[in-house]
Design an enzyme around this catalytic site. Structure first.
Site, mmCIF file in Angstrom:
data_model
loop_
_atom_site.group_PDB
_atom_site.id
_atom_site.type_symbol
_atom_site.label_atom_id
_atom_site.label_comp_id
_atom_site.label_asym_id
_atom_site.label_seq_id
_atom_site.Cartn_x
_atom_site.Cartn_y
_atom_site.Cartn_z
ATOM 1 N N HIS A 1 66.502 84.260 79.837
ATOM 2 C CA HIS A 1 66.214 83.161 78.913
ATOM 3 C C HIS A 1 64.751 83.123 78.419
ATOM 4 C CE1 HIS A 1 69.996 81.261 80.261
ATOM 5 N NE2 HIS A 1 69.592 81.432 81.500
HETATM 6 C C1 BDR Z 1 66.481 77.598 81.753
HETATM 7 O O1 BDR Z 1 66.675 76.952 83.007
HETATM 8 C C2 BDR Z 1 65.942 77.589 84.008
HETATM 9 O O2 BDR Z 1 66.733 77.731 85.143
HETATM 10 C C3 BDR Z 1 65.455 78.894 83.447
HETATM 11 O O3 BDR Z 1 64.181 79.211 83.960
HETATM 12 C C4 BDR Z 1 65.405 78.633 81.964
HETATM 13 O O4 BDR Z 1 64.164 78.106 81.574
HETATM 14 C C5 BDR Z 1 67.827 78.136 81.274
HETATM 15 O O5 BDR Z 1 68.743 77.095 81.113
#
Ligand code: BDR
Ligand code: CA
Length: 313
Positions: free
Chosen positions: A243
């Site tokens: 992500h």
């Molecule tokens: C986001 O949530 C976190 O767990 C990850 O680091 C990312 O920023 C994805 O939904």
């Protein structure tokens, strides 16, 4: 081209770590003014420790790291150890940091930096819940017009949610903060799950990180080994969405992404859909656009960029 000045607001998190490493590996395009930490994936004491571990992994112990909000504006903190492990950075064995945490509060650092630097020259890059950014905007509304852009990871439209059926984790954890930020009038670029779920670390891509052979490449592969086991169980596909590096990749190669300039508002009233990003992808609401909401990524180009830059550390 002069490097773009940024503040990374973060809750590391393995994918946050890789986003930070990509930024630190790209000094021609990105000047990291500081890392501001927030409670999110794990509590603040761990995120502010992990951020320093990552700076030292990158060989950059001089980077300033600040601790910010310990909990969301209104709701209780919800963490994600089930994805990231008990430390938030499970996977590689990395030493405890020796570099100091700055004394200044993260929110004050954000305010001071935006007031000091020429207006329109500092970009905020939130990779976690938006608590610190909202607190800064509330405490010092004069800084809002001085922000060049906010490029953030959060939200979803077609993918809807990952922490609840309706909401993505970063927005869900502090929806009231997200509401402040999405209404602020600052140009927003949103790396939603619609994009990040197309940025999958397949086993081949992860082996290519490991094959870089440097400490960073091996650590990144070990981080991915850890968190992809969760995603494999959840989504049934090998590999995990990477992500947060979409945010720093966008600063280097915006051409890798496409999206729509649309209205996005945050649900803060209904418990059932709390934190939903109500994204007017089809332009049916008549509400004014406030965000460039990303939907596609050139994933081959993204992983090539990551390999190229991580090899430099
Ligand atoms: C986001 O949530 C976190 O767990 C990850 O680091 C990312 O920023 C994805 O939904
Ligand atoms: Ca994150």
């Amino acid at each position: 081209m002069t490097a773009r000045k940024i503040i990374i607001d973060t809750d590391p998190g393995q994918d946050d770590a890789i986003a930070i490493l990509l930024a630190l590996a790209s000094p021609a395009e990105i000047e990291v003014l500081g890392l501001t930490c927030v409670a999110g994936n794990v509590p603040l004491a761990l995120t502010s420790k992990n951020a320093r571990i990552v700076c030292e992994l990158a060989g950059r112990p001089e980077v300033k790291v600040f601790a910010g909000a310990e909990h969301p504006l209104v709701r209780n903190l919800r963490t994600a150890e089930h994805v990231h492990g008990a430390t938030g950075l499970n996977g590689p064995k990395l030493p405890d940091p020796e570099m100091p945490l700055q004394d200044q509060h993260a929110v004050d650092f954000i305010i001071e930096t935006l007031r000091r630097e020429p207006a329109g020259t500092v970009t905020l890059c939130p990779l976690g819940p938006l608590t610190n950014i909202a607190m800064a905007f509330r405490k010092a509304p004069d800084i809002i017009d001085r922000v060049q852009e906010i490029v953030l990871m959060g939200g979803a439209y077609f993918e809807v949610g990952n922490i609840t059926p309706a909401a993505e984790f970063n927005i869900y954890v502090d929806p009231h903060a997200a509401d402040v930020v999405f209404r602020a009038g600052v140009p927003l670029v949103v790396m939603s799950l619609d994009v990040t779920h197309k940025a999958m670390v397949t086993p081949e891509r992860n082996e290519a990180f490991r094959a870089l052979g440097n400490r960073v490449g091996i650590a990144v592969a070990e981080m991915t080994d850890f968190f992809q086991s969760f995603d494999l169980e959840k989504y049934g596909s090998p590999g995990a969405p990477l992500h947060d590096p979409c945010v720093t990749a966008y600063l280097i190669r915006p051409d890798l992404f496409t999206g729509r300039h649309i209205n996005v508002e945050i649900e803060i009233a209904s418990e059932l859909t709390m934190g939903m990003t109500v994204a007017d992808w089809w332009g049916v609401s008549g509400r004014a656009p406030n965000a460039l909401f990303m939907g596609t990524i050139d994933d081959e180009g993204y992983f090539a960029l990551l390999r190229e830059r991580l090899a430099l550390l």
